[in-house]
Design a protein around this motif. Sequence first.
Motif, PDB file in Angstrom:
ATOM      1  N   VAL A 139       0.879  -1.404   0.155  1.00  0.00           N
ATOM      2  CA  VAL A 139       0.031   0.092  -0.137  1.00  0.00           C
ATOM      3  C   VAL A 139       0.888   1.200   0.042  1.00  0.00           C
ATOM      4  N   PHE A 140       1.967   1.394   1.012  1.00  0.00           N
ATOM      5  CA  PHE A 140       2.680   2.480   1.122  1.00  0.00           C
ATOM      6  C   PHE A 140       3.613   2.688  -0.079  1.00  0.00           C
ATOM      7  N   PHE A 141       4.161   1.445  -0.904  1.00  0.00           N
ATOM      8  CA  PHE A 141       4.856   1.512  -1.957  1.00  0.00           C
ATOM      9  C   PHE A 141       4.219   2.291  -3.135  1.00  0.00           C
ATOM     10  N   ILE A 142       2.818   1.692  -3.251  1.00  0.00           N
ATOM     11  CA  ILE A 142       2.024   2.073  -4.475  1.00  0.00           C
ATOM     12  C   ILE A 142       1.918   3.601  -4.422  1.00  0.00           C
ATOM     13  N   LEU A 143       1.292   4.074  -2.997  1.00  0.00           N
ATOM     14  CA  LEU A 143       0.856   5.381  -3.027  1.00  0.00           C
ATOM     15  C   LEU A 143       1.973   6.309  -2.894  1.00  0.00           C
ATOM     16  N   GLY A 144       3.082   5.880  -2.400  1.00  0.00           N
ATOM     17  CA  GLY A 144       4.207   6.697  -2.220  1.00  0.00           C
ATOM     18  C   GLY A 144       4.791   7.054  -3.685  1.00  0.00           C
ATOM     19  N   PHE A 189       3.066   6.793  -6.371  1.00  0.00           N
ATOM     20  CA  PHE A 189       2.101   7.673  -7.413  1.00  0.00           C
ATOM     21  C   PHE A 189       2.517   9.313  -6.934  1.00  0.00           C
ATOM     22  N   ILE A 190       2.673   9.467  -5.689  1.00  0.00           N
ATOM     23  CA  ILE A 190       2.676  10.801  -5.412  1.00  0.00           C
ATOM     24  C   ILE A 190       4.029  11.463  -5.980  1.00  0.00           C
ATOM     25  N   TYR A 191       4.972  10.771  -5.629  1.00  0.00           N
ATOM     26  CA  TYR A 191       6.373  11.271  -6.409  1.00  0.00           C
ATOM     27  C   TYR A 191       6.344  11.218  -7.818  1.00  0.00           C
ATOM     28  N   ALA A 192       5.758  10.165  -8.505  1.00  0.00           N
ATOM     29  CA  ALA A 192       5.873   9.938  -9.923  1.00  0.00           C
ATOM     30  C   ALA A 192       5.037  11.156 -10.571  1.00  0.00           C
ATOM     31  N   PHE A 193       3.977  11.359 -10.052  1.00  0.00           N
ATOM     32  CA  PHE A 193       3.139  12.524 -10.602  1.00  0.00           C
ATOM     33  C   PHE A 193       4.033  13.845 -10.536  1.00  0.00           C
ATOM     34  N   VAL A 204      -5.855  10.647  -0.491  1.00  0.00           N
ATOM     35  CA  VAL A 204      -6.395  11.835  -0.926  1.00  0.00           C
ATOM     36  C   VAL A 204      -5.476  12.700  -1.560  1.00  0.00           C
ATOM     37  N   SER A 205      -4.157  12.860  -0.834  1.00  0.00           N
ATOM     38  CA  SER A 205      -3.041  13.798  -1.445  1.00  0.00           C
ATOM     39  C   SER A 205      -2.835  13.171  -2.986  1.00  0.00           C
ATOM     40  N   VAL A 206      -2.699  11.775  -3.166  1.00  0.00           N
ATOM     41  CA  VAL A 206      -2.221  11.176  -4.337  1.00  0.00           C
ATOM     42  C   VAL A 206      -3.267  11.759  -5.542  1.00  0.00           C
ATOM     43  N   ILE A 207      -4.498  11.598  -5.337  1.00  0.00           N
ATOM     44  CA  ILE A 207      -5.677  12.220  -6.255  1.00  0.00           C
ATOM     45  C   ILE A 207      -5.366  13.529  -6.650  1.00  0.00           C
ATOM     46  N   VAL A 236      -2.614  15.559  -6.149  1.00  0.00           N
ATOM     47  CA  VAL A 236      -1.451  15.754  -6.616  1.00  0.00           C
ATOM     48  C   VAL A 236      -1.341  15.056  -8.276  1.00  0.00           C
ATOM     49  N   GLY A 237      -2.156  14.200  -8.341  1.00  0.00           N
ATOM     50  CA  GLY A 237      -2.178  13.497  -9.795  1.00  0.00           C
ATOM     51  C   GLY A 237      -3.139  14.590 -10.612  1.00  0.00           C
ATOM     52  N   VAL A 238      -4.110  15.053 -10.303  1.00  0.00           N
ATOM     53  CA  VAL A 238      -5.236  15.941 -11.115  1.00  0.00           C
ATOM     54  C   VAL A 238      -4.092  17.064 -11.276  1.00  0.00           C
ATOM     55  N   PHE A 239      -3.646  17.699 -10.184  1.00  0.00           N
ATOM     56  CA  PHE A 239      -2.856  18.883 -10.257  1.00  0.00           C
ATOM     57  C   PHE A 239      -1.811  18.617 -11.377  1.00  0.00           C
ATOM     58  N   ALA A 240      -1.196  17.648 -11.236  1.00  0.00           N
ATOM     59  CA  ALA A 240       0.052  17.138 -12.140  1.00  0.00           C
ATOM     60  C   ALA A 240      -0.372  17.257 -13.587  1.00  0.00           C
TER      61      ALA A 240
END
Lengths: 296, 415
Positions: free
Chosen positions: B284-289, B291-295, B379-382, B384-388
Motif C-alpha cells: 500500500v505504502f509503496f504504491i501510494l508513495g 504515485f505521489i512522487y511519480a506525478f 487523498v493527496s495522491v488524487i 497531486v495527480g489531477v494537479f500534475a
Amino acid sequence: MRLELRNIEKSFGEKRVLSGVSLTAEGGKAFGLLGRNGAGKTTSIRILMNVFPADSGEVLFDGAPIDYKRVRFGYLPEERGLYPKKKIIDQLVYFAELKGMSRSAAVKSVDYWLSRLGMAEYRGKRLDTLSKGNQQKIQLITALAHDPQIIILDEPFSGLDPVNAMLLKDVVKEEIAKGKIVLFSSHQMNYIEEFCDSIAILNGGGVALAGELHDIKRNYPRNRLVVRSESAEAIAARLGEACAPFEDGGLIVTLPSPEEKGRVMRELTENYDIDEIKVFEPSLNDIFVEYAGGGM
Amino acid sequence: MKQFGKILKFELKNYMSNKVFVGVTLFLVIAIAVVMFFPRVMGAFEGDDVGGDGADDVRSSVMLVYSPDTETGEAVKTAFLAAFPGHDVRLCESEEALRGSVEAGESECGFAFESLVSYTYYVGNLSMYDTNTAVADSVLTDMYRTVAMVGGGISAEQAAEIMSVTVSHSTQSLGKDQMQNFFYTYIMIFALYMVILLYGQMVATNVATEKSSRAMEVLITSADPVSMMFGKVIASCLAGLIQLVAVFGSALLCFNLNSSYWGEDGIMASIFDMPVDLFLYMLVFFILGFFIYAFMFGAVGSTASKLEDINTSVMPITLLFVIAFVVVMMSMSTGDVDSILMKVCSYIPFTSPMAMFTRIAMSTVSPVEIAISVGVLGVSVIFVGVFAAKIYRVGVLLYGTKPRLGDILKAIRKA
C-alpha cells in the motif's frame, strides 16, 4: 458538414493572441488559414482541437457546440515529431487507437495508408532510420488513419520533394472528395491557391480578410491590365505615368476606371504587336502581402 | 477510460521491451541467485576436505606460551588448547625465543607469563578483531579463582561447579522485535527509495522526451492529459513492481531452495520471515508513495524544454525525498522510530510512505493512526495527480525558455 469558430478571444497572460476570430469551413472543401508567423494560426488550431479553451467565443459543428467525443480530428502539426526509437507500425497503431479505433481496425487502416503512401516496406522499421521526407509521410498517416471528419494540415508540403508533394496533393484531393473538412495552414501560397476554395488571413490576432478565394479576387478593382509586347517601351512612352513595369518584362497599366479597359485594350491591339493583354487579377501572394503585411 | 487503458498498455510495453530494463532485472535476479546458492556451492567444495567431526582438530596456527614456572605453563597450555580450538598451543623455553618466533612469523602469537594473572602478549600485526587477550583473560581469571577456591578448602569439583554456573533467561517481547524486523524494514525502505527515485526520474524523462521530440503535439491532440499522466505513472509503477517482484521473488525462491545450507543465519531467516500483513502495508505504502512522487516528477518533466534541464528541474523533489529517507534511516538506526519527528513525518504525504511503514514494522501503531495516514496519503495522491495533469497540459506546450512556476500556475488557473 460545417465547422465554425465564432468570436474567439484568447490571451496568454497580458498578451492578447486572438481577438474576435470567426471562421467558417465547409465539408468537401479546403479552407486556407493564412497569416504571418505569430498571427495566431496555431492558437486558433489548438482552440479548435480543444487543446486549451478560448477565453470567450464558441466552436460549432453543424450549427451546434462541437462534441469532442464524437467529432474526430486529424492533425499534422507544423512541429513534426513522433517516437524516433519506436517501430513505425507500433506507433501508428497506437495513435489510431488513441483516437478511438479498435486494434484490428487500426492495423488495417495503417497498413492501407502505408501502402497508399508507398511506405509499406518500412512497416517494421524504427522511425529514426527514415529520411526526413519519409518521416513526414509517416506523420501524415497519424492525421489520416483514423478516418477523421476534420483534417488539419499545418505546412503539409514543407520538406517534401516534388514527387511526394504530388502524392500528398492526390491524397488531399481524395479526402476533400470524400466530403471532409480540410483545413490548410501554409506559407506556400501556390498550394493554398491550388486547393483552397475559401481562405482567411489572420493578422495581429484578428481576421484581416476572409471569404471565397474566387470572390476575393473578383472583388479587386478590375482597372488594371497586364500587357506583354515586343513594343513595351513604345507603349510605356505613350501611356506615361499610368504604366509600370511588371513581372518578366511585362507592363501593368492602371486605368482611371474599369469601364475604360475595353477601349484601351482595343487601342493597344490595333496599334502595337501585342503578345498578351488581360485584366490583372492579384495572386494570393499579392493579397497576402497586402493584408498580412502590416501589423494591426 | 479506454484511452487510459491504451496508454497504460503502450507505456508498459515500452518498459518491457527496453533492453536496459530487462537487462538490469535479469542481472539482479542472477546476482541474487548466485548469493543464495553460495553456501550450497561452497559446501560442495569443502565437503571432502573437512570431514565433519574432524573440524575441531584442525589447528593451523601456532600459539606459544612461556612461563618461568613450568607447572603454570602446563596448566595454561591445557586450558588454552580448550579455549582456542583453532590454535596449536605449544610451550616455549624463554621469552626471547617466543618473541623471536613470533617476529619471524613461525608462530602467530605468544603469551609470556610473569604470574597467572600477569602476562605480555606478543603478536605480529595486531588485528582489529583480535580477541585472543580477551579470551585469555577470561580463561586465566577462571583458573586463578579455581586455584584460590581450592586453596580456601573447597574441593576441585565444587570449584569447577561454581565456576561453570550459567544464568538462564528468556525474553518475551510484547510489541515488535526490532532486532528481527530491522533487516527487512531496512531492505524494504531501501527498495522503496531506489524504485521511487529511479522510476520517478524515468517518468520525468519520458515526458520530456515526448515534448522535445514533438510527439507531444500529436499526443496532446489525441488523448486527454489526465489519462496520459495516470497512464504513464501507473505503467511505471507496474514496471517497478514487476521488477521488485522478480528480484524479491527469485530471492525468496532461491532462499527456500537453499535454506538448509544457510543454517542458523538469523539475518537471512529474519529477512524472509516477513509477516503477511506487513507485506500488504508495504505494498500500500509503496504504491501510494510511488504515485505521489511519480506525478510530481511527470509534471516537472513536462515543464522542461530540453532533456538536459531535467536534472535541475527534478532537484527539489529529489531533495524532499532524500530528506524523508535520511530521517527514516536515522530513526531506524537509533531504534527510536516513535520520535516526534517520525510521528509528524508519518502523516505528511511526502514522507509518510517511508515513515509510517517503518513505524508499523518496528513499533506498535494503532489502526486508527494507520488509517489516517493512508487516508491522507490517498487523498493527496488524487489531488497531486489531477494537479500534475493540469501542469502537464500547460507545460507540454510551453517551448523555449523554462517557464517560471508563477507563469504555470497562472496558466493553470485560466485553463
